[in-house]
Design a protein around this motif. Structure first.
Motif, short mmCIF file in Angstrom:
data_model
loop_
_atom_site.label_atom_id
_atom_site.label_comp_id
_atom_site.label_asym_id
_atom_site.label_seq_id
_atom_site.Cartn_x
_atom_site.Cartn_y
_atom_site.Cartn_z
N VAL A 24 -17.45 -2.45 -7.07
CA VAL A 24 -16.43 -2.81 -6.09
C VAL A 24 -15.71 -1.58 -5.54
CG1 VAL A 24 -14.69 -3.21 -7.90
CG2 VAL A 24 -14.43 -4.28 -5.67
N MET A 25 -15.46 -0.57 -6.39
CA MET A 25 -14.73 0.61 -5.93
C MET A 25 -15.54 1.43 -4.93
SD MET A 25 -11.71 0.45 -6.91
CE MET A 25 -10.98 -0.88 -7.86
N ASP A 26 -16.84 1.40 -5.06
CA ASP A 26 -17.68 2.10 -4.09
C ASP A 26 -17.52 1.50 -2.69
OD1 ASP A 26 -18.63 3.84 -5.97
OD2 ASP A 26 -20.49 2.76 -6.32
N PHE A 27 -17.26 0.19 -2.64
CA PHE A 27 -17.09 -0.50 -1.36
C PHE A 27 -15.68 -0.35 -0.79
CE2 PHE A 27 -20.52 -3.23 -3.26
CZ PHE A 27 -21.51 -2.89 -2.36
N LEU A 28 -14.68 -0.31 -1.68
CA LEU A 28 -13.30 -0.43 -1.22
C LEU A 28 -12.58 0.89 -1.00
CD1 LEU A 28 -12.10 -3.42 -3.41
CD2 LEU A 28 -13.05 -3.46 -1.10
N GLU A 29 -13.05 1.97 -1.59
CA GLU A 29 -12.35 3.25 -1.46
C GLU A 29 -12.68 3.92 -0.12
OE1 GLU A 29 -13.44 5.16 -5.20
OE2 GLU A 29 -11.35 5.03 -5.79
N ARG A 30 -12.39 3.23 0.96
CA ARG A 30 -12.66 3.74 2.30
C ARG A 30 -11.48 3.40 3.20
NH1 ARG A 30 -18.90 1.43 2.76
NH2 ARG A 30 -19.66 2.39 0.85
N GLU A 31 -11.20 4.27 4.14
CA GLU A 31 -10.04 4.08 5.00
C GLU A 31 -10.09 2.75 5.75
OE1 GLU A 31 -9.01 7.20 7.63
OE2 GLU A 31 -9.07 8.75 6.08
N GLN A 32 -11.28 2.32 6.14
CA GLN A 32 -11.40 1.10 6.94
C GLN A 32 -11.00 -0.16 6.18
OE1 GLN A 32 -15.56 2.22 8.12
NE2 GLN A 32 -14.96 1.27 10.06
N ALA A 33 -10.94 -0.07 4.85
CA ALA A 33 -10.58 -1.24 4.05
C ALA A 33 -9.07 -1.44 3.99
CB ALA A 33 -11.14 -1.10 2.64
N HIS A 34 -8.30 -0.57 4.59
CA HIS A 34 -6.84 -0.64 4.53
C HIS A 34 -6.33 -1.96 5.12
CE1 HIS A 34 -2.74 0.80 4.38
NE2 HIS A 34 -2.59 0.56 5.67
N ARG A 36 -10.91 -0.74 -17.76
CA ARG A 36 -10.41 -2.00 -17.21
C ARG A 36 -10.19 -1.91 -15.71
NH1 ARG A 36 -6.04 -3.87 -21.90
NH2 ARG A 36 -7.61 -4.74 -23.33
N LEU A 37 -10.52 -2.99 -15.03
CA LEU A 37 -10.47 -2.99 -13.58
C LEU A 37 -9.04 -2.96 -13.04
CD1 LEU A 37 -11.92 -3.15 -10.88
CD2 LEU A 37 -11.99 -5.65 -11.12
N VAL A 38 -8.14 -3.71 -13.66
CA VAL A 38 -6.77 -3.77 -13.17
C VAL A 38 -5.90 -2.80 -13.93
CG1 VAL A 38 -4.79 -5.25 -12.68
CG2 VAL A 38 -7.10 -6.19 -12.53
N GLN A 39 -5.85 -1.58 -13.47
CA GLN A 39 -5.02 -0.54 -14.05
C GLN A 39 -5.16 0.74 -13.24
OE1 GLN A 39 -6.46 2.29 -16.18
NE2 GLN A 39 -8.46 1.80 -15.33
N GLY A 40 -4.13 1.57 -13.31
CA GLY A 40 -4.18 2.90 -12.72
C GLY A 40 -4.64 2.97 -11.28
N ASP A 98 -4.03 0.80 -7.42
CA ASP A 98 -3.58 1.40 -6.16
C ASP A 98 -4.54 1.07 -5.02
OD1 ASP A 98 -1.42 2.52 -7.47
OD2 ASP A 98 -2.36 4.48 -7.73
N VAL A 99 -5.84 1.09 -5.33
CA VAL A 99 -6.85 0.75 -4.32
C VAL A 99 -6.69 -0.70 -3.89
CG1 VAL A 99 -9.31 0.48 -3.85
CG2 VAL A 99 -8.50 2.50 -5.07
N LEU A 100 -6.51 -1.60 -4.86
CA LEU A 100 -6.33 -3.01 -4.54
C LEU A 100 -5.11 -3.21 -3.65
CD1 LEU A 100 -7.13 -4.68 -7.99
CD2 LEU A 100 -8.59 -4.57 -5.97
N ALA A 101 -4.02 -2.52 -3.97
CA ALA A 101 -2.81 -2.64 -3.16
C ALA A 101 -3.06 -2.17 -1.74
CB ALA A 101 -1.68 -1.83 -3.79
N SER A 102 -3.84 -1.12 -1.57
CA SER A 102 -4.07 -0.54 -0.24
C SER A 102 -4.91 -1.44 0.66
CB SER A 102 -4.74 0.83 -0.37
OG SER A 102 -6.10 0.71 -0.76
N ILE A 103 -5.76 -2.27 0.06
CA ILE A 103 -6.65 -3.10 0.88
C ILE A 103 -6.04 -4.47 1.18
CG2 ILE A 103 -8.69 -1.96 -0.04
CD1 ILE A 103 -9.23 -4.47 -1.70
#
Length: 209
Positions: free
Chosen positions: A100-110, A133-137, A141-146
């Protein structure tokens, strides 16, 4: 998160039927998030780690006016969702297979998603594995940004220590506030087995500030 994965790839045998549905996905299977398509939608939901797809299929069927994106690392589950979506005539599901992080760590996902669901992720119970663990650190922050403002994050686990850690990290986050009412979560086969075994399931829901 790219160096330390929140999952371990397990061997899962793809049958000829699985391979057929993966190769003939009728436009449901993507190799990357179709940002332009998602940005045109009124409501976009995301389910991370949908397993065999029971909850993803349920929410898509009940909300035909919403577009739901599912990301899963196990191809057997992806093939299962594609097959069932075609059988049910669901045209509001997009699936991706991979980290999932490979997909979401991109500016367009903001600020792309209105609702994110993470149901029963690997709890990594040993302390030395908590960094996975997925939900931490950084991943939080990535989840919040998208997430769009007022978007909902719904987390569920049958592992109480993980639930306690997630509650703590969310309460200390500047990005989220508690949601008064937890959204509906369908009772999947996994959840039903956990309840029958007397395991407590914890649902946590927060709103993006």
């Amino acid at each position: 998160m790219k160096e330390i994965k929140s999952f371990v790839r397990r061997n899962s045998r793809l049958t000829d039927s699985h391979k057929k549905h993966l190769s003939q996905s009728d436009g449901m299977l993507y190799t990357q998030i179709p940002f332009t398509l998602l940005q045109q939608q009124r409501f976009v939901g995301l389910e991370i780690g949908f397993g065999m797809g029971d909850s993803l299929l349920d929410v898509a069927a009940k909300n035909p006016d919403q577009l739901w994106v599912g990301i899963e690392v196990y191809e057997v589950g992806v093939a299962s969702v594609i097959r069932q979506a075609k059988e049910k005539g669901l045209e509001n599901i997009i699936v991706l297979t991979g980290d999932v992080m490979d997909f979401l760590e991109r500016e367009q996902a903001h600020q792309l998603f209105d609702h994110i669901r993470i149901f029963f992720p690997d709890p990594w119970p040993k302390k030395r594995h908590h960094k996975r663990r997925l939900v931490q650190g950084k991943s939080l922050d990535v989840l919040a940004s998208i997430m769009k403002p007022s978007a909902v994050l719904h987390f569920a686990t049958d592992h109480l220590p993980y639930a306690e850690d997630v509650e703590l990290v969310l309460s200390n986050s500047q990005y989220f506030k508690p949601l008064a009412v937890v959204p509906f979560r369908p009772e999947t086969k996994f959840a039903r087995k956990a309840k029958e075994a007397g395991v407590v399931i914890t649902d946590i829901a927060v709103e993006r500030i």
